[in-house]
Structures are given as C-alpha cells and as structure tokens.
Scaffold this motif. Structure first.
Motif, PDB file in Angstrom:
ATOM      1  N   ARG A 234       1.468 -39.607   1.477  1.00  0.00           N
ATOM      2  CA  ARG A 234       1.917 -38.501   2.320  1.00  0.00           C
ATOM      3  C   ARG A 234       2.788 -37.572   1.489  1.00  0.00           C
TER       4      ARG A 234
ATOM      5  N   TYR B 222       1.300 -42.210   9.290  1.00  0.00           N
ATOM      6  CA  TYR B 222       1.437 -41.906   7.872  1.00  0.00           C
ATOM      7  C   TYR B 222       0.198 -42.359   7.135  1.00  0.00           C
TER       8      TYR B 222
ATOM      9  N   PRO C 130      -5.141 -41.400   6.732  1.00  0.00           N
ATOM     10  CA  PRO C 130      -4.282 -41.981   7.777  1.00  0.00           C
ATOM     11  C   PRO C 130      -5.037 -43.002   8.608  1.00  0.00           C
TER      12      PRO C 130
ATOM     13  N   THR D  17      -1.083 -36.163   5.154  1.00  0.00           N
ATOM     14  CA  THR D  17      -1.289 -37.593   4.931  1.00  0.00           C
ATOM     15  C   THR D  17      -2.675 -37.811   4.330  1.00  0.00           C
TER      16      THR D  17
ATOM     17  N   LEU E   6       1.511 -37.088  -2.625  1.00  0.00           N
ATOM     18  CA  LEU E   6       0.428 -37.541  -1.752  1.00  0.00           C
ATOM     19  C   LEU E   6      -0.270 -38.764  -2.334  1.00  0.00           C
TER      20      LEU E   6
END
Length: 379
Positions: free
Chosen positions: A111, A178, A172, A169, A106
């Motif tokens: 992500r 994404y 975003p 995500t 992440l």
C-alpha cells in the motif's frame, strides 16, 4: 449487489459481499491497523538481503514513466510544466520522483499513501507519506474509507482533508482494506537464508582467526609444582611467538619435551552452502517475478531473456501500472480543476522494451516486407 429504498424514496446500493461487520471485537469495529509488525520485517528483509532491495529498485525503474494527454490543448503545456517541476518533498521534484517513491512503498508494504498540497486555491506540491503510521476505517458503505493519523497530541484522529489524500493498495483481499506486499511469504525463507549467512560468517571467522591447542607430553613423572611451572613457561613462549608473528617478525617457538600443537576445530569441515542457498534464492527471486540475471545471478548458461519471460514480466509491469494509474490521474485532474481548465486527461505510459533492438528491427522488417508483397499481389 441489491438495492433498497430509503425513507426519502431514493435508491441506494447495498453490497452483499463486503460489509462493515468484519472485525471480531465490538470495541474496535471498522478498524484495521495498517502499521503492523510485518512492515518492520519487510524493511529489515530489504536491508539484510540485497537481492530483495535490488528487486524493488528494478521493478520501480522498469515501470518507466508516462505522458499525459489533455483534451484541452491550452492546458497541455501548463500541466507538463507542473508535472516536471512539482515539489515532492525530501528534496525531490517532478512526477517521476513521486511515482518512484509511491511504487517503492506499494511494493514493500502492499500500500502507498500520498497527499495533494493545496495553498491559495492551487495545487502546489504532491508528497508521499509513511503508510505504516496510518490506520484505515471502513464506513457503512463498502466504498467508503477514512484514513486516520496521529495528531499533535499523539492521538489517532481522522485526517481532516480526506479528498486530498492518495491511497493505493496492491492485490487487496476481500476481508481487509489493505493490500499485499511483494514480500509476503518470504520471511520464513529469509530467516533460513540469514541463518546460513550468519553461520558462514562464524565458520570463516573460526577458520581465519584460528585457535591453537598446545599439549606438552612427557611430564607424567614430574611433581605438580614443576609441571605447572613448565606449563607456564611453554605458554609464555607460545604467546611471545604469536605476538611477534602479528607484528611481522619471525620467531621460533622453543620448548623442552614432546610438544603437540593442533588447531582447535580444524577437523570440522565448513559445510557447502551453495545448494541450500540457491534453493532459497530461487524461491525469493520467483516471488519477485524478475529473471535471475537482472539481479546479478548467473544460474544458466545464457544471459538473455526468452520471449516468454519478457511477456510475463511485461504483464507484471502493466498490472503495476494499472494499480497506480488512478492516483496519477487524480493528481492531473486536481491540478487542472483548480486552474479552471478542462480536467479531462489520459495517461499514456512509455513503451516497455525488454527485447533486443536487433530482434525488434528484424520483426519490423519482416512486417514491412509482408505488407509490400500483399500490396504487389493486390495490384
């Protein structure tokens, strides 16, 4: 958001800010690739700049762990045993290992993706995957999203069990499905930093493995053949002296005439890189949100974190926790539901302790004394 009626009379929600017509090419409607070239750049940045790799590791560890509280006491022990011993792939076991890999992806790519492995009607394992090999398809509804992966024939197809996938995500953007990597905005500065480091290595290689210029003077009146023969003799003697020096033998260099020996490039000084490197590193470290001393950088006279720094870092860590909490809840709820138990659970994160224990103890003492004085005054 507004509502419209369908032919059957039911009311559906229509999103005004996000719609499916975001891609400029009709043939690629709804598709946004997740495996772009920036992922490779982010990986290379972590490999080339140790500070960035350490920052990701520090953020993952500082997030800490959590406890799960079930509404059904009979399900508490079963869920705890599963979370402690569940396989995660790559030889890892336990929800802590899965959370570490999930957070690492992440932070690096913006992500993360995971999968719930169900066999025999029970949840057997939870694995994280390579998010760079997937693509996402946005549906007509802004809340719908389908992950696509490569099948056994090398073709991109929608993954068959979407309800068993975890997809998270970070920050975003409205125009893209994404998230945003922690490294966004760093490649330009990282490129300059690597150029400086490469130049430092080249300069020190020149300074450490020096080249010599041997000039024999006084041969202006010699004929070309004699001068060439003399040059060969001097070169041979110099080569022998240097070779013996490599083997630890002291050998004198003897030549006839006025011989001048200089170091090639010795007059060129090595540039001071401390100031430009620090300026770039300050920008990179500021993007991570971590205090410099946590990454081994001593830029100030004190090595302690101020209260304001601790509060800011704590807020960053809690924001990261809130981002991954829905995925952790889905794991717990799926396990309990497949076991036929009450799947109402609550995530209780461990406390983030970034202050000195002595200061915490003093604060608790002052609070206790204040409470005591209030009780005595009231009585």
């Amino acid at each position: 958001m507004k509502r419209k009626k369908t032919e059957s009379g039911s009311v559906t929600a229509v999103c005004q800010l996000r719609n499916g017509d975001t891609h400029p090419f009709g043939a690629m409607r709804h598709f946004t690739p997740l495996g772009g070239g920036e992922e490779r750049i982010y990986r290379e940045m972590r490999e080339a700049i140790p500070v960035l790799d350490a920052a990701v590791g520090k953020m993952v560890r500082l997030c800490g762990g959590f406890q799960v509280k079930c509404w059904d006491k009979n399900a508490q022990q079963k869920l705890n045993d599963f979370l402690r011993m569940m396989p995660c792939g790559r030889g890892q076991m336990g929800i802590e290992s899965f959370l570490s890999g999930y957070l690492d992806s992440l932070l690096t790519y913006g992500r993360a993706v995971g999968e719930l492995v169900v066999a025999g009607g029970r949840l057997r394992a939870v694995c994280w995957g390579d998010v760079t090999s997937l693509e996402v398809q946005e549906g007509d509804n802004a809340l719908d999203m389908v992950l696509w992966g490569m099948d056994e024939h090398g073709l991109m197809r929608p993954l068959p069990y979407q309800h068993l996938l975890l997809f998270t995500t970070m920050h975003p953007e409205p125009a893209h499905p994404y998230g945003v990597s922690m490294f966004r905005g760093m490649p330009f500065l990282a490129d300059i930093l690597l150029k400086i480091y490469h130049t430092i290595g080249t300069n020190w290689e020149r300074a450490g493995n020096i080249r010599y210029s041997v000039v024999c003077k006084g041969g202006e009146n010699l004929d070309p053949a004699t001068a060439q023969e003399r040059g060969k003799a001097v070169a041979a003697e110099w080569a022998k002296a240097m070779e013996d020096g490599k083997n630890g033998t002291v050998r004198d260099f003897v030549a006839v005439g006025d011989v001048e020996i200089k170091v090639i490039g010795g007059e060129a000084p090595i540039l001071d890189s401390e100031i430009p490197v620090r300026q770039i590193m300050e920008q990179l470290v500021a993007k991570t949100g971590l205090p410099p001393f946590l990454l081994g950088l001593s830029w100030s006279t004190t090595e302690r974190m101020s209260t304001q720094q601790a509060d800011l870092l704590t807020s960053e860590l809690w924001a990261l926790r809130r981002t991954v909490e829905p995925a952790m809840l889905k794991i717990c709820k799926t396990y309990l539901a497949l076991e036929g138990l009450d799947n109402r659970v609550e995530i209780q994160w461990d406390d983030i302790s970034l202050q000195d224990i002595t200061q915490q103890a003093q604060a608790e003492l002052y609070l206790a004394q204040a409470e005591k004085y209030r009780a005595e005054a009231a009585s």
